[in-house]
Design a protein around this motif. Structure first.
Motif, short mmCIF file in Angstrom:
data_model
loop_
_atom_site.label_atom_id
_atom_site.label_comp_id
_atom_site.label_asym_id
_atom_site.label_seq_id
_atom_site.Cartn_x
_atom_site.Cartn_y
_atom_site.Cartn_z
N ALA A 22 0.84 -1.20 0.00
CA ALA A 22 0.00 0.00 0.00
C ALA A 22 0.87 1.25 0.00
CB ALA A 22 -0.94 -0.01 1.20
N ARG A 23 1.97 1.23 0.74
CA ARG A 23 2.89 2.37 0.75
C ARG A 23 3.46 2.60 -0.65
NH1 ARG A 23 7.70 3.00 -0.22
NH2 ARG A 23 8.18 0.80 0.01
N GLN A 24 3.83 1.52 -1.34
CA GLN A 24 4.36 1.64 -2.70
C GLN A 24 3.33 2.24 -3.64
OE1 GLN A 24 5.93 -2.15 -3.96
NE2 GLN A 24 7.02 -2.43 -2.02
N MET A 25 2.09 1.83 -3.49
CA MET A 25 1.02 2.38 -4.33
C MET A 25 0.78 3.86 -4.01
SD MET A 25 -1.51 -0.82 -4.12
CE MET A 25 -0.83 -2.45 -4.35
N ALA A 26 0.85 4.21 -2.74
CA ALA A 26 0.69 5.61 -2.35
C ALA A 26 1.84 6.45 -2.89
CB ALA A 26 0.60 5.73 -0.84
N GLU A 27 3.04 5.91 -2.86
CA GLU A 27 4.20 6.62 -3.39
C GLU A 27 4.04 6.85 -4.89
OE1 GLU A 27 9.05 6.13 -3.47
OE2 GLU A 27 7.88 5.09 -1.93
N TYR A 28 3.60 5.83 -5.60
CA TYR A 28 3.34 5.94 -7.03
C TYR A 28 2.28 7.02 -7.30
CZ TYR A 28 1.39 4.54 -11.57
OH TYR A 28 0.92 4.54 -12.86
N THR A 29 1.18 6.97 -6.56
CA THR A 29 0.10 7.93 -6.72
C THR A 29 0.57 9.35 -6.41
OG1 THR A 29 -1.52 6.24 -6.14
CG2 THR A 29 -2.23 8.54 -5.92
N ALA A 30 1.31 9.50 -5.32
CA ALA A 30 1.82 10.82 -4.93
C ALA A 30 2.74 11.39 -6.00
CB ALA A 30 2.56 10.73 -3.60
N LEU A 31 3.62 10.56 -6.54
CA LEU A 31 4.55 11.05 -7.56
C LEU A 31 3.79 11.56 -8.79
CD1 LEU A 31 7.98 10.28 -8.27
CD2 LEU A 31 6.54 9.79 -10.22
N LEU A 32 2.81 10.80 -9.24
CA LEU A 32 2.03 11.24 -10.41
C LEU A 32 1.27 12.53 -10.10
CD1 LEU A 32 0.62 7.88 -11.81
CD2 LEU A 32 2.70 9.09 -12.47
N GLU A 33 0.71 12.63 -8.90
CA GLU A 33 0.00 13.86 -8.53
C GLU A 33 0.95 15.05 -8.41
OE1 GLU A 33 -2.45 13.15 -5.07
OE2 GLU A 33 -3.66 11.64 -6.13
N PHE A 34 2.13 14.85 -7.83
CA PHE A 34 3.12 15.92 -7.74
C PHE A 34 3.51 16.39 -9.15
CE2 PHE A 34 4.88 14.15 -3.48
CZ PHE A 34 3.89 14.80 -2.77
N ARG A 35 3.79 15.43 -10.03
CA ARG A 35 4.18 15.77 -11.41
C ARG A 35 3.09 16.58 -12.08
NH1 ARG A 35 3.55 10.97 -15.24
NH2 ARG A 35 1.42 11.73 -15.03
#
Length: 181
Positions: free
Chosen positions: A99-112
Motif C-alpha cells: 500500500a505504501r508503494q502504491m501511495a508513493e506511485y500515486t503521490a509522484l504522479l499527482e506531484f508531477r
C-alpha cells in the motif's frame, strides 16, 4: 545517463490524505484502506545536449548574440518522504508495504501533474533565459537574446513516469487497486 541538463527550477510539494484502497482475497475478504502523507520534489530545466553551434548566432552591427534553447522539460520527479498514518480494513494478514508503494506511485504522479499545471515549465524557461543571458554577457561583454524552440511534447524522464508497483492495476471508477488472480 548524460548530465547535460540545466535544472533551473525545483519545486517541493506535499500532500496529505493519499488514500490507497486494496481489494484482494476471496470476495474481497482481505481488502483494506490506508492513508498517507508525502513530500516530493519536481525539477525542470533545459536539455543542453540538444544545443548545437547552429543555435548561436552573432549580429555584429547590434553586438548581440542570439541563443536558441530547446523548450523546458521535466528533468526529475522524486518522492522524498512518505508515511502511512492510518489503516482500516481486514483482520487478515496483509502487506501494508504494498500500500505504501502504491501511495508513493500515486503521490509522484499527482506531484508531477500539479507541477505541470502550475506552470513549472514556463518558470524553468524564464530562469534559463536569465542564466544564459548573464552567462553570454559575462563571457563576451555583449548583449544576449535568448529564445526557445517551439514547445513539443517531449518524453518524460523515467523518474517522472514510473511503472505501477508490482502487477497491480488501478481502477479509477472504484478507486481501488486490484491484483490479477
Amino acid at each position: 545517463q548524460p548530465m547535460g541538463h540545466l535544472v533551473s527550477v525545483r519545486v517541493q510539494l506535499a500532500k496529505a490524505d493519499i488514500e490507497v484502497s486494496i481489494t484482494q482475497g476471496l470476495l474481497g475478504a482481505a481488502s483494506f484502506t490506508t492513508s498517507h502523507v508525502a513530500q516530493g520534489t519536481i525539477e525542470a530545466g533545459i536539455d543542453l545536449t540538444r544545443l548545437s553551434a547552429g543555435d548561436v548566432s552573432y549580429d555584429a552591427a547590434g553586438d548581440i548574440y542570439t541563443v536558441t534553447l530547446p523548450p523546458a522539460q521535466l528533468t526529475g520527479c522524486h518522492v522524498d518522504y512518505i508515511r502511512q498514518y492510518a489503516y482500516s480494513g481486514t483482520i487478515l494478514p496483509v502487506d501494508r508495504d504494498q500500500a505504501r508503494q502504491m501511495a508513493e506511485y500515486t503521490a509522484l504522479l499527482e506531484f508531477r501533474d500539479d507541477a505541470l499545471e502550475s506552470g513549472i515549465l514556463s518558470r524553468a524557461e524564464e530562469q534559463a533565459r536569465l542564466v544564459f543571458a548573464n552567462l553570454v554577457g559575462a563571457l563576451t561583454g555583449s548583449k544576449a537574446e535568448i529564445v526557445f524552440e517551439q514547445a513539443v511534447q517531449l518524453p518524460l524522464p523515467p523518474s517522472c513516469e514510473p511503472d505501477p508497483p508490482g502487477n497491480w492495476s488501478y481502477d479509477p471508477a472504484t478507486q481501488t487497486w486490484t491484483q490479477p488472480e
